[in-house]
Write a protein that holds these residues in place. Structure first.
Motif, PDB file in Angstrom:
ATOM      1  N   MET A  34     -49.973 -43.944  70.591  1.00  0.00           N
ATOM      2  CA  MET A  34     -50.841 -44.346  71.701  1.00  0.00           C
ATOM      3  C   MET A  34     -52.332 -44.297  71.398  1.00  0.00           C
ATOM      4  N   CYS A  35     -52.697 -43.599  70.339  1.00  0.00           N
ATOM      5  CA  CYS A  35     -54.110 -43.308  70.093  1.00  0.00           C
ATOM      6  C   CYS A  35     -54.833 -44.516  69.530  1.00  0.00           C
ATOM      7  N   TYR A  36     -55.987 -44.852  70.092  1.00  0.00           N
ATOM      8  CA  TYR A  36     -56.800 -45.931  69.512  1.00  0.00           C
ATOM      9  C   TYR A  36     -58.068 -45.419  68.833  1.00  0.00           C
ATOM     10  N   GLN A  37     -58.071 -44.136  68.500  1.00  0.00           N
ATOM     11  CA  GLN A  37     -59.050 -43.624  67.552  1.00  0.00           C
ATOM     12  C   GLN A  37     -60.504 -43.699  68.026  1.00  0.00           C
ATOM     13  N   CYS A  38     -60.724 -43.258  69.245  1.00  0.00           N
ATOM     14  CA  CYS A  38     -62.093 -43.330  69.754  1.00  0.00           C
ATOM     15  C   CYS A  38     -62.915 -42.110  69.352  1.00  0.00           C
ATOM     16  N   VAL A  86     -57.672 -33.661  77.928  1.00  0.00           N
ATOM     17  CA  VAL A  86     -58.469 -33.896  79.131  1.00  0.00           C
ATOM     18  C   VAL A  86     -59.468 -35.023  78.888  1.00  0.00           C
ATOM     19  N   SER A  87     -60.000 -35.060  77.672  1.00  0.00           N
ATOM     20  CA  SER A  87     -61.025 -36.038  77.361  1.00  0.00           C
ATOM     21  C   SER A  87     -60.463 -37.387  76.942  1.00  0.00           C
ATOM     22  N   CYS A  88     -59.202 -37.430  76.621  1.00  0.00           N
ATOM     23  CA  CYS A  88     -58.655 -38.638  75.998  1.00  0.00           C
ATOM     24  C   CYS A  88     -58.575 -39.797  76.988  1.00  0.00           C
ATOM     25  N   PRO A  89     -59.274 -40.896  76.705  1.00  0.00           N
ATOM     26  CA  PRO A  89     -59.240 -42.026  77.629  1.00  0.00           C
ATOM     27  C   PRO A  89     -57.893 -42.764  77.642  1.00  0.00           C
ATOM     28  N   HIS A  90     -57.080 -42.520  76.647  1.00  0.00           N
ATOM     29  CA  HIS A  90     -55.780 -43.196  76.623  1.00  0.00           C
ATOM     30  C   HIS A  90     -54.649 -42.295  77.095  1.00  0.00           C
ATOM     31  N   GLY A  91     -54.996 -41.108  77.550  1.00  0.00           N
ATOM     32  CA  GLY A  91     -53.970 -40.201  78.042  1.00  0.00           C
ATOM     33  C   GLY A  91     -52.945 -39.826  76.977  1.00  0.00           C
TER      34      GLY A  91
ATOM     35  N   ASP B 257     -60.022 -46.964  80.006  1.00  0.00           N
ATOM     36  CA  ASP B 257     -59.786 -45.550  80.161  1.00  0.00           C
ATOM     37  C   ASP B 257     -58.728 -45.384  81.250  1.00  0.00           C
ATOM     38  N   VAL B 258     -57.578 -44.874  80.873  1.00  0.00           N
ATOM     39  CA  VAL B 258     -56.482 -44.792  81.846  1.00  0.00           C
ATOM     40  C   VAL B 258     -56.803 -43.856  83.009  1.00  0.00           C
ATOM     41  N   ARG B 259     -57.821 -42.998  82.818  1.00  0.00           N
ATOM     42  CA  ARG B 259     -58.184 -42.105  83.917  1.00  0.00           C
ATOM     43  C   ARG B 259     -59.028 -42.831  84.955  1.00  0.00           C
ATOM     44  N   MET B 292     -66.425 -48.535  70.885  1.00  0.00           N
ATOM     45  CA  MET B 292     -65.091 -48.457  70.280  1.00  0.00           C
ATOM     46  C   MET B 292     -64.761 -49.771  69.571  1.00  0.00           C
TER      47      MET B 292
END
Lengths: 388, 1149
Positions: A34-38, A86-91, B257-259, B292
């Motif tokens: 799932m990670c897009y390496q931000c 918590v910080s991960c935008p891709h959950g 951002d999924v959040r 990004m």
């Protein structure tokens, strides 16, 4: 692949291995893909405060995994605190990736040797402290713990720390005192209590954890407990999220809050302290319990509750999760030092928390940093001080 | 009978839709829920990538909405109920009271006395306004408004304050009508263009917005950049008012951002680069952009990104985890990883600009239930993509344009708006064009000139460089000048009215506007003259912005001198102007669509549905173009076979005439009357067909790049994405698939091909479903289109592996392929990667088609060889020449949904043209004075249009006189330049008018100046372009515009040297690109003669030069002027030949 070869990948050519990739995806329930390496994870990871040379990089661990390599050194350093998630935008469930990689290392017999004795202890003694099962409950006066039956309000699962570890036993005693004041009748396993396996899980041995889980589930279900109360957030987490038992799982703080609210526990003694509450990773970030301990502390008369600058889901990890308790961490590399410095900055005289690992680590750091005046207490202990 | 269309939302999309509908004869009813139209675009400082001043290009459109007789504007109003069906909707609109009526003069006397001070939303709350106010100076409608929520009064009972009413001299303020009014309208269809909202940055606590005054949103920064904004265009830190030393831009704040918002907000990358570029331009040394993927997917975007990098913009790939602030020191610290180096950085910065993501408009939810249309899970309107791309909502007769169907930038919104206008036209049963209501024209025939000069500040665009007050005073010293005045924005609706009233009041009979380019703004100021009772051709503009203030920023002193010269030139020309009258030319009410791909099909169908006679011509035997080879369209997942079949069926059931297997052999003519000769492929003479049409839509498409890289063609494992698409439904051989992105695109002059990332991801997902190992080796992943980012995430989750190669290099330079093994350096791991590959898929960009039809039609091409649109922001569907429109990928690569929107856009434009039986033609055609004509016939020989015939000699004459056929004459002036009897006049570009300009330009220090003759279509536009690109060149040029370089006669050159000009530069379109066919060939021949003669007379050869410059060649123009400066300087140092003057007198005229 050994640690040496991975460290120096710059001039090396990585050859993709799709079989391994598909395996990793399956083992991590897709997390690794799932990670897009931000790079938010690496920039927020507490290791960043310790290793100022960027040598610990969680994004790179994931990237390595995405390119079919894993870093045998770095995965063990992760405390599974979940700050990155918590910080991960891709959950991305990053801890899941770490656990998958650790498990992979176990499969390949590449895990650190220090863990071998922990597993053997778990296997023989049902606890990681290498102490005989008969020692469990040795800290109580005879008869203080009785077996669970359906007349009891609930079953308390004390867990390894509150049974064997000296500092945590103090907390356990406070809990008993508190229950006595509130006239709570509860049951316990006593000598028969065995580890729920959170150690195995956090160290990354999925197979062994599953084995333990199956075994303990059976025991618990046979007892047909309506409510089981845990004290350590690590026990609470596995029981709540990994086990599927019939009864309800509660954290001890929920019970204490109920006792206060219902008036069974009267907090009348003033505790004149300025305190900050430290959120344990496994209670806060992993289980979203932030307000409960604070609400309890606010009920204590005389308390001045302040907040750490990094608090709630930004709370700094003590360094004890993810099996780190069983590995040696050089004193200068301890996360808990950072937390103590924060405590000094906000001028509190007590750090209050609700996890045995946090207490142990903070007290170690207080000694190391010569912060004699800084007391570390569990919520249970503070409440007991205030209770009539 | 219905010709009404309701437009909900008055941002740029709504404005464009209203104007297109109004031009096409529909009645547009525009409902805007705020007091003024213009939307977000009005609040922006500049647009990317052209750096056009946003309000400068939107302002004229707002004025047009205000004055167009076919548009009814209801501001401060909301739609509250809709009933009925397509063709017959009954709409209830609730309009809130304004408390100020339309007689308001905008004097602003009411503002000062108002005691209420509140933040101005238009300035992102960074400046204040009163309770009675106008949102911005160009606001339409122009009358002020009382914000009753914040006013002290609570009508009708509680009225403690009457300060504004007391101050208002025209007595236009009243609290009597305090209740909202319900208005009912019957409309045939509805366009929803409610725009979008922005993420509230407070929901991103990790970025500390609100904790430190120097952490701003991009929209706030936009207002800081604006000269009309809170800091007057100075970049200052809100904390202390000083200039920042460093600024950090943070992309994807709340998007991807999924959040927050999982989708990509589409345009933040570009506006961020634009803002960063502006900050660099303001001299801020350190600018970083944290990103990004840089999604520079539009035409010219990658070039702009490159330019910003060349100027020193630093891009760091990495999303910051947090931004912290120190309350004691005021420091702002960014915590992020530079993912390229793997270094975790904690750096301080003076300012942070957050590119906050886009949200569906707040009103959309309520509106969707009122309109009974469905919304998607992302909160945007659900589009029936198979019907009309993203335009059709789930309810027939209601269409969306711009923001409601997902985030998009201005050109995409404009294309959609124009496209939506085209579909709504299908529901109308009637069209009408009411006449404008202007006072009768004043007779100026025997009056001495009385000139009014209006000098625009253009905010700080002009006034920031040029001393405008000084120029105002200078103008007053010139002969016949009666009035001279400075205006902040001359093109604002109120200024246009103001000029009209000054003209009427002072009985001015000539007007000079010193502002920007006549090519963009002449029409607006002509309106002022008409409203003031003056013939519109008594206007002359001085293009001080594009050709002076923008290009001589570092030299304000000399720029002001130049501005004075330019104003003097305009005044001198104005003195000689005479009234001219538009002629009506017949229009052939038929349209030709060239190209039978999806764009052509959509265009022809839509035109035919409006009952316009339409011809569709396709070279290939089948319709459908590239779609014939596709299987599924990403990211919407439209199944192509059925889609195409239905589209062709729809076309065939319309009345459009279809010619497949047919080539266009020749095409010529001009707007309203093009002739076309076409031939069917089998070549038999009876297959030859000739047509006459009024408009042409070029839907000629683009072709996939044919790779030579990676052994394509010789290694059968290597294929393109098109090859793969043909087989993707079948069982595919091999397990390991590797895609390489950007093959043939993002390289040199070729920009991003825009469609490929999302299509590649679509293919990757299908392959993954078939249990293949899929790897994507790409540059930035540019999934900006609706649902595309979500699909990218889908691909990641399914286990498609993404790798990143060097963004700045073409793939063949950094990726090795041989014998089934791909090897490259992955930027995210910083390691060399090798992978076994059974199929290597090259994701091919689109390249422009070739053919001579563009040349025959004189359609220019951009740098990347795609067809050049009229304006990159506001004219994506048109070209510079009227009557020719662009649809689909011919203009620039794009996906199917965007192609559909654009081709419908072209339809709206073409339909507006051919719906009327005539067009008004500018009266620029040549006129022959039979008294002077001696019948030599030279003019007949040079006319590119054969528009001159020699009459039979009358009695007593040796030779017959020449006669101009006005319907064929296009006004190039080539004949006039050829005539040595001075018998041919070319209105508005008369000999004496040009002499007047030359003389005025050379009044002072002539030796230091270079007279530049520029043609309207190419080189003048090129000079404009140099201004738009802010290319700096020396202030030596004095530019004189003619329609064509063919108009320039020997005497113009001689006059220049006689008056002492340092040098003369003749410019024009490139040979073969001349707007007037072969006219500039004559220029070339003549120039050679002039030059020889000049040299004979002792003029240094360098001092007279010729240069071809296209409309896109701003750089070339600037470079040439720099060269001319050297020549001029050399001459100043070594004046020879009688102080550089030609002694010989020019013949009297």
């Amino acid at each position: 692949m050994t640690a040496e070869t991975i460290k120096d990948t710059k001039n090396q050519v990585i050859e993709l291995n799709d079989e391994l990739w598909n395996e990793l995806i399956e083992a991590s329930d897709g997390a690794v893909a799932m990670c897009y390496q931000c790079g938010t994870c690496s920039a927020i990871c507490p290791w960043e405060f310790i290793k100022l040379d960027s040598s610990y990089n969680i994004r790179k661990i994931i990237r390595n995994a995405q390119c079919d390599i894993y870093d045998n050194q770095e995965v063990w350093q992760c405390t599974t605190c979940g700050q990155c998630e918590v910080s991960c935008p891709h959950g991305v469930p990053i801890v899941k990736i770490i656990q998958t990689l650790k498990n992979y290392a176990f499969k390949n017999r590449e895990a650190p040797e220090e863990f071998n004795s922990v597993f053997w202890a778990l296997f023989w003694d049902g606890n990681p402290y290498k102490l005989p099962p008969s020692n469990r409950g040795a800290w109580t006066k005879n008869g203080a713990l009785s077996e669970y039956d359906d007349k009891k309000e609930f079953l308390v699962y004390f867990g390894n720390e509150y049974s064997f570890e000296q500092r945590s036993i103090k907390t356990a005693r406070a809990l008993l005192s508190l229950f006595k004041k509130a006239e709570v009748s509860f049951g316990a396993f006593g000598e028969k209590e065995t580890c729920l396996g959170s150690v195995a899980k956090e160290i990354g041995h999925a197979a062994y954890f599953n084995e333990i889980k199956t075994d303990r589930t059976k025991t618990l279900d046979e007892l047909s407990v309506e409510t089981i109360v845990t004290i350590s957030p690590h026990d609470y987490d596995v029981l709540k999220n990994d086990y599927q038992i019939n009864g309800e799982v509660k954290h001890v703080l929920e019970v204490i809050k109920d006792l206060i609210d219902s008036g069974r526990l009267k907090l009348s003694r003033e505790v004149n302290r300025t305190v900050a509450y430290h959120d344990p990773c496994y209670l806060g970030r992993r289980n979203d319990i932030y307000d409960l301990p604070r609400d309890i502390l606010k009920a204590v008369p005389g308390i001045n509750l302040v907040e750490f600058p990094n608090t709630r889901d930004n709370a700094l990890c003590c360094g004890g999760g993810g099996g780190r308790m069983w590995l040696e961490t050089p004193p200068e590399e301890r996360f808990s030092n950072q937390r103590l410095k924060e405590a000094a900055d906000i001028e509190v005289n007590s750090i209050i928390t609700s996890c045995p690992y946090c207490v142990i680590n903070f007290e170690d750091s207080a000694k190391y940093l010569k912060m004699k005046d800084c007391q570390v207490l569990e919520v249970i202990e503070l409440v007991n001080m205030a209770a009539e | 009978m219905a010709r009404e269309v309701l437009i909900i939302g008055g941002g740029i999309a709504g404005v464009q839709a209203a104007l297109d509908l109004a031009e096409a004869g529909a009645k547009a009813i525009m409902v805007e829920n705020t007091p003024a139209i213009g939307g977000i675009m009005a609040a922006l400082d500049k647009n990317f990538p052209t750096l056009d001043c946003s309000i400068c290009i939107e302002g004229p459109k707002l004025s047009e909405v205000d004055s167009h007789p076919n548009i009814e504007l209801l501001s401060n109003a909301e739609v509250i109920n809709v009933e009925g069906e397509p063709g017959n909707f009954n709409v209830t609109i609730r309009q809130k009271p304004r408390f100020v009526d339309s007689e308001c003069t905008r004097c602003s006397d009411c503002v000062d006395p108002c005691p209420v001070i509140i933040p101005n939303k238009f300035d992102s709350d960074m400046a204040a306004r009163k309770a009675i106010y106008t949102p911005f100076s160009q606001a339409v409608p122009g009358e002020f408004v009382i914000d009753i929520e914040n006013c002290l009064n609570e009508p009708p009972i509680y009225l403690p304050c009457s300060r504004c009413m007391d101050a208002c001299k025209p007595e236009v303020i009243s609290f009597d009508d305090y209740l909202p009014k319900d208005i009912t309208k019957n409309v045939a269809s509805i366009i929803l263009s409610t725009g979008f909202d922005l993420v509230d940055p407070h929901c991103l606590p990790e970025y500390s917005y609100g904790k430190h005054p120097d952490i701003l949103t991009a929209m706030e920064f936009e207002r800081i950049l604006t000269s009309a904004g809170p800091s007057g265009g100075e970049i200052v830190k809100p904390s202390d008012g000083t200039h920042p030393e460093s600024i950090t831009f943070v992309l994807c704040a709340g998007s991807r951002d999924v959040r927050h918002q999982p989708y990509c907000s589409g345009f933040c990358c570009m506006y961020t680069i634009k803002e960063a570029y502006q900050a660099l331009d303001h001299g801020i040394p350190e600018i970083k952009v944290l990103y990004m993927d840089i999604r520079a997917y539009g035409k010219g975007f990658d070039g702009f990104r490159q330019r910003a990098m060349d100027e020193g913009l630093q891009f760091i790939r990495g999303k910051p985890a947090k931004i912290t602030t120190n309350d004691d020191t005021g420091e702002i610290t960014i915590h992020c990883e530079n993912t390229k180096t793997g270094i975790i950085e904690h750096f301080n910065t003076d300012m942070v600009i957050l590119a906050t993501g886009v949200l569906p408009s707040g009103s959309l939810k309520d509106l969707s239930s009122i309109l009974d249309i469905e919304l998607d899970t992302d909160g945007f309107v659900k589009s029936l993509e198979e019907k009309n791309g993203m335009l059709s909502t789930t309810r027939e007769g209601i269409f969306s344009a711009g923001g409601p169907s997902g985030p998009k930038d201005i050109p995409d919104s404009v294309a959609q708006a124009t496209g939506a206008a085209a579909i709504t036209l299908q529901y109308l049963t009637e069209r009408d064009w009411p006449e404008e209501d202007n006072p009768p024209e004043m007779d100026v025939a025997n009056q001495t000139p009385k000139i009014g000069v209006f000098l625009c500040d253009c905010g700080s665009n002009i006034a920031g460089v040029i001393d405008v007050p000084k120029t105002v005073e200078y103008a007053k010293t010139r002969p016949y000048v009666e009035h001279s005045e400075e205006l902040m924005f001359a093109c604002a609706a109120n200024s246009v009215d103001h000029i009209a009233s000054v003209v009427a009041e002072k009985k001015l009979n000539r007007v000079v506007v010193s502002a920007c380019s006549p090519k963009t703004h002449e029409g607006i100021f002509k309106k002022s003259l008409k409203k003031g009772g003056l013939n519109p051709f008594l206007l002359e503009m001085a293009n001080v912005r594009n050709m002076d203030s923008w290009v001589h920023k570092k030299n304000p002193g000399e720029a002001t001198v130049k501005a004075e010269d330019m104003v003097n030139m305009a005044i001198s020309k104005a003195i000689t102007l005479t009234p001219l009258y538009m002629s009506k030319e017949p229009v052939i009410q038929k349209v030709l669509v060239v190209g039978g791909g999806i764009s052509g099909i959509v265009a022809a169908t839509a035109l035919a549905k409006q009952n316009i006679e339409t011809y569709l011509v396709e070279e290939k035997p089948v319709l459908g173009g590239l779609l014939n080879d596709l299987h599924e369209l990403g990211p919407g997942g439209v199944e192509v076979k059925t889609y195409l079949k239905n589209k062709i069926k729809e076309l065939k059931s319309s009345k459009a005439k279809i010619f497949t297997d047919t080539k266009i052999e020749m095409v010529g003519g001009a707007v309203g009357n093009f002739f076309v000769r076409m031939q069917s492929s089998n070549g038999s003479p009876d297959k030859l067909k000739e047509l006459q049409v009024g408009a042409i839509i070029l839907a000629t498409g683009a072709t996939p790049y044919q790779p030579e890289e990676f052994q394509y063609g010789s290694d059968e494992r290597v294929m393109t994405n098109y090859d793969l698409e043909k087989h993707i439904d079948n069982s595919l051989p091999g397990d390991n698939y590797t895609f390489i992105g950007c093959v043939g695109s993002r390289n040199g002059k070729m920009g991003c091909s825009r469609y490929c990332c999302e299509s590649m991801i679509q293919q990757a997902i299908s392959l993954r479903k078939k249990k293949k190992n899929v790897r994507i080796v790409a540059k930035d992943i540019r999934t900006f289109s609706r649902h595309a980012e979500e699909q990218y995430f889908e691909a990641l989750k399914s286990g498609v592996r993404f790798f990143r190669y060097d963004t700045e290099k073409p793939p063949q330079d950094v990726i090795k392929y041989s014998n089934g093994v791909v090897e490259f350096h992955d930027e995210m791991l910083n390691t060399q990667i090798k992978m076994q590959t059974d199929k290597l898929v090259l994701v091919a960009g689109l390249v422009p088609p070739v053919g001579d039809i563009y040349q025959q039609l004189r359609v220019s091409k951009s740098e990347d060889s795609f067809l050049l649109e009229k304006h990159p922001k506001l004219g994506p569907c048109e070209v510079a020449s009227p009557g020719i429109y662009l649809a689909g990928t011919a203009q620039s690569p794009k996906n199917v949904r965007d192609s559909v929107a654009q081709s419908l856009g072209a339809v709206a434009k073409a339909s507006a043209l051919v719906a009327k039986p005539f067009i008004e033609k500018e009266p620029l055609t040549a006129k022959i004075d039979p008294e002077k004509c001696n019948g030599c016939g030279l003019c007949e020989k040079v006319c590119p249009y054969n528009a001159i015939t020699m009459l039979e000699p009358e009695e007593g004459e040796k030779r017959g006189k020449a006669l101009v056929n006005t319907s064929s004459c296009t006004g190039c002036g080539t004949c006039s330049a050829e005539c040595n009897k001075y018998a041919i006049s070319t209105p508005f570009f008369e000999d004496e008018q040009i002499y007047a300009q030359i003389d005025a330009a050379l009044q002072n220090k002539p030796e230091e100046k270079c007279i530049v003759f520029a043609c309207n279509w190419c080189s003048y536009a090129g000079a404009d372009q140099a201004g738009i690109e802010k290319l700096q060149y020396p202030p030596v040029a004095r530019i004189i515009r003619t329609m064509c370089s063919g108009r320039i006669r020997r005497e113009f050159i001689e006059r220049s040297f006689e008056k002492g000009a340092g040098s003369v530069l003749v410019t024009g379109c490139h040979l073969h690109d001349c707007h007037y066919l072969t006219a500039n060939h004559h220029t070339l021949k003549r120039f050679e003669r002039w030059k020889k003669k000049a040299i004979r007379q002792g003029i240094d050869a360098d001092r007279i030069q010729l240069q071809w410059i296209s409309a896109a060649e701003g750089k070339e123009f600037a470079a040439k002027i720099s060269e001319m400066e050297t020549v001029t300087q050399d001459f100043c140092k070594n004046p020879q030949n009688g102080n550089g003057k030609i002694e010989k007198k020019v013949k009297a005229v």
